[in-house]
Design a protein around this motif. Structure first.
Motif, short mmCIF file in Angstrom:
data_model
loop_
_atom_site.label_atom_id
_atom_site.label_comp_id
_atom_site.label_asym_id
_atom_site.label_seq_id
_atom_site.Cartn_x
_atom_site.Cartn_y
_atom_site.Cartn_z
N PRO A 165 -1.13 -6.74 -9.75
CA PRO A 165 0.09 -6.33 -10.45
C PRO A 165 0.22 -4.83 -10.68
O PRO A 165 1.28 -4.36 -11.11
N ASP A 166 -0.85 -4.05 -10.43
CA ASP A 166 -0.75 -2.60 -10.63
C ASP A 166 0.34 -2.02 -9.74
O ASP A 166 0.47 -2.38 -8.56
N ARG A 167 1.11 -1.09 -10.30
CA ARG A 167 2.11 -0.38 -9.50
C ARG A 167 1.49 0.78 -8.74
O ARG A 167 1.79 1.00 -7.57
N VAL A 168 0.67 1.56 -9.44
CA VAL A 168 0.01 2.71 -8.84
C VAL A 168 -1.42 2.76 -9.34
O VAL A 168 -1.76 2.15 -10.36
N VAL A 169 -2.25 3.52 -8.61
CA VAL A 169 -3.64 3.69 -9.02
C VAL A 169 -4.11 5.07 -8.58
O VAL A 169 -3.59 5.65 -7.61
N GLU A 170 -5.09 5.60 -9.31
CA GLU A 170 -5.70 6.87 -8.95
C GLU A 170 -6.71 6.63 -7.83
O GLU A 170 -7.56 5.74 -7.92
N HIS A 171 -6.62 7.43 -6.77
CA HIS A 171 -7.60 7.34 -5.68
C HIS A 171 -8.05 8.76 -5.34
O HIS A 171 -7.33 9.51 -4.68
N GLY A 172 -9.23 9.13 -5.84
CA GLY A 172 -9.65 10.52 -5.72
C GLY A 172 -8.68 11.39 -6.50
O GLY A 172 -8.47 11.19 -7.71
N ASP A 173 -8.04 12.34 -5.83
CA ASP A 173 -7.06 13.20 -6.50
C ASP A 173 -5.63 12.81 -6.17
O ASP A 173 -4.69 13.57 -6.41
N LYS A 174 -5.44 11.59 -5.63
CA LYS A 174 -4.10 11.11 -5.26
C LYS A 174 -3.70 9.92 -6.12
O LYS A 174 -4.54 9.21 -6.65
N ILE A 175 -2.40 9.70 -6.23
CA ILE A 175 -1.86 8.49 -6.83
C ILE A 175 -1.22 7.68 -5.70
O ILE A 175 -0.36 8.19 -4.98
N ILE A 176 -1.67 6.43 -5.52
CA ILE A 176 -1.15 5.61 -4.44
C ILE A 176 -0.48 4.35 -5.00
O ILE A 176 -0.80 3.91 -6.10
N TYR A 177 0.44 3.79 -4.22
CA TYR A 177 1.13 2.57 -4.62
C TYR A 177 0.24 1.35 -4.41
O TYR A 177 -0.58 1.30 -3.50
N CYS A 178 0.43 0.35 -5.29
CA CYS A 178 -0.32 -0.90 -5.22
C CYS A 178 0.64 -2.08 -5.04
O CYS A 178 1.86 -1.92 -5.01
N GLY A 179 0.05 -3.28 -4.98
CA GLY A 179 0.84 -4.48 -4.72
C GLY A 179 1.94 -4.73 -5.73
O GLY A 179 3.01 -5.25 -5.38
N GLY A 180 1.70 -4.39 -6.99
CA GLY A 180 2.71 -4.63 -8.02
C GLY A 180 4.01 -3.91 -7.76
O GLY A 180 5.09 -4.38 -8.16
N ALA A 181 3.95 -2.75 -7.10
CA ALA A 181 5.17 -2.01 -6.78
C ALA A 181 6.01 -2.78 -5.77
O ALA A 181 7.25 -2.79 -5.84
N LEU A 182 5.35 -3.44 -4.83
CA LEU A 182 6.08 -4.28 -3.86
C LEU A 182 6.61 -5.53 -4.54
O LEU A 182 7.73 -5.98 -4.25
N GLY A 183 5.84 -6.08 -5.47
CA GLY A 183 6.32 -7.22 -6.24
C GLY A 183 7.58 -6.87 -7.02
O GLY A 183 8.53 -7.67 -7.09
N ASP A 184 7.61 -5.67 -7.59
CA ASP A 184 8.79 -5.22 -8.34
C ASP A 184 10.01 -5.12 -7.42
O ASP A 184 11.12 -5.50 -7.80
N LEU A 185 9.79 -4.58 -6.22
CA LEU A 185 10.90 -4.45 -5.27
C LEU A 185 11.45 -5.82 -4.91
O LEU A 185 12.68 -6.04 -4.93
N TYR A 186 10.57 -6.77 -4.60
CA TYR A 186 11.02 -8.10 -4.19
C TYR A 186 11.73 -8.82 -5.34
O TYR A 186 12.76 -9.48 -5.13
N SER A 187 11.22 -8.67 -6.53
CA SER A 187 11.87 -9.27 -7.70
C SER A 187 13.26 -8.68 -7.91
O SER A 187 14.22 -9.41 -8.19
N ALA A 188 13.39 -7.36 -7.78
CA ALA A 188 14.69 -6.70 -7.95
C ALA A 188 15.68 -7.15 -6.89
O ALA A 188 16.90 -7.17 -7.14
N MET A 189 15.19 -7.56 -5.73
CA MET A 189 16.07 -8.04 -4.66
C MET A 189 16.44 -9.51 -4.86
O MET A 189 17.26 -10.04 -4.12
#
Length: 288
Positions: A165-189
């Motif tokens: 369910p995470d939308r984003v996560v810290e990876h080293g010095d980057k912030i990357i998208y996670c599965g929750g962000a795709l879940g949010d998109l599909y729910s909004a659709m």
């Protein structure tokens, strides 16, 4: 406006108030590349003082492989008593599709352990009965890149099981998208999305049971502390489960909160307020 949060110097300021901690992993104990030594030592010190520590993570894999990953990242096993993952909760949700076809979205082989022993066929979306999302396919992807695929899933009325369910996560010095962000998109659709892991109660119930097992006795929720870096998952989850929160500001919210500069306690309180979490304190990084 909410009241400013209490200032603490480390977990040691709170340890006498709690018998167990349910700690987030990614962003609190490691950043996906290496462990945070001070965070590891904080958990070890808490356990040496008699407390129990259960790691509670939205990683979309069963807890067994996560132990191996923590070993590689330099998190020693004496820093925690047990682990429960979103992958553990997801397997229970996927179980009803045993012997049937699913469409997997996420790294091609990294999440294979999620399906071990479930007798599932991983197929294209045209043959599948459900979409199972562990994460986006690559760390460089954004949810918007999946909109056309999501339209196809929606046209077939495929439900989605989101293992992270995470939308984003810290990876080293980057912030990357996670599965929750795709879940949010599909729910909004208009798609049907079932989420596993935090902030939903089942994973907290499992973690609480593991903490009681480690302690060898019943625990009072008023003496259990959640530790996490996400308002959406950790703060909301702690609030729903009825336990206090130690909020880590120096991960996904670091920039907006100026976590390593001059953070404004009022801004931190206002950020967390919608979750209704009871905040015991905040730190840029978990430390003793």
């Amino acid at each position: 406006m909410t009241s400013p949060l209490p200032s603490i110097s480390g977990l040691s300021d709170l340890s006498g108030r709690y018998d167990a901690v349910l700690s987030d992993v990614w962003g609190v104990i490691h950043n996906g590349v290496s462990a945070f030594p001070e965070a590891v030592e904080a958990l070890r010190s808490f356990r040496r003082a008699g407390g129990r520590a259960v790691l509670i993570t939205n990683a979309p894999r069963p807890s067994g492989p996560i132990v191996d990953m923590l070993d590689r990242l330099g998190v020693p096993r004496d820093a925690y008593d047990a682990i429960v993952s979103s992958g553990d909760a997801t397997r229970a949700m996927i179980e009803k599709y045993r012997g049937r076809a699913i469409h997997h979205v996420g790294p091609a082989t990294e999440d294979d352990a999620l399906y071990d022993g479930l007798d599932l066929s991983r197929t294209g979306a045209d043959e599948a009965e459900v979409v199972v999302v562990t994460d986006l396919d690559t760390d460089d992807d954004t949810p918007e890149m999946y909109r056309e695929r999501a339209r196809h899933w929606l046209a077939r009325k495929l439900p989605m099981i989101c293992a992270n369910p995470d939308r984003v996560v810290e990876h080293g010095d980057k912030i990357i998208y996670c599965g929750g962000a795709l879940g949010d998109l599909y729910s909004a659709m208009g798609g049907m999305v079932h989420m596993a892991g935090k902030p939903y109660p089942p994973i907290y119930e499992q973690a609480f049971a593991l903490a009681e097992n480690a302690a060898g006795r019943s625990l009072d929720k008023s003496r259990v502390l959640a530790i996490g870096d996400s308002v959406r998952t950790d703060a909301a989850g702690a609030a729903q489960f009825g336990i206090d929160l130690l909020f880590i500001t120096g991960s996904i919210h670091a920039a907006e909160l100026d976590a390593f500069g001059k953070p404004d306690p009022q801004a931190i309180a206002d950020l967390i307020a919608p979750s209704r979490a009871r905040v015991a304190g905040y730190l840029p990084r978990l430390s003793w």
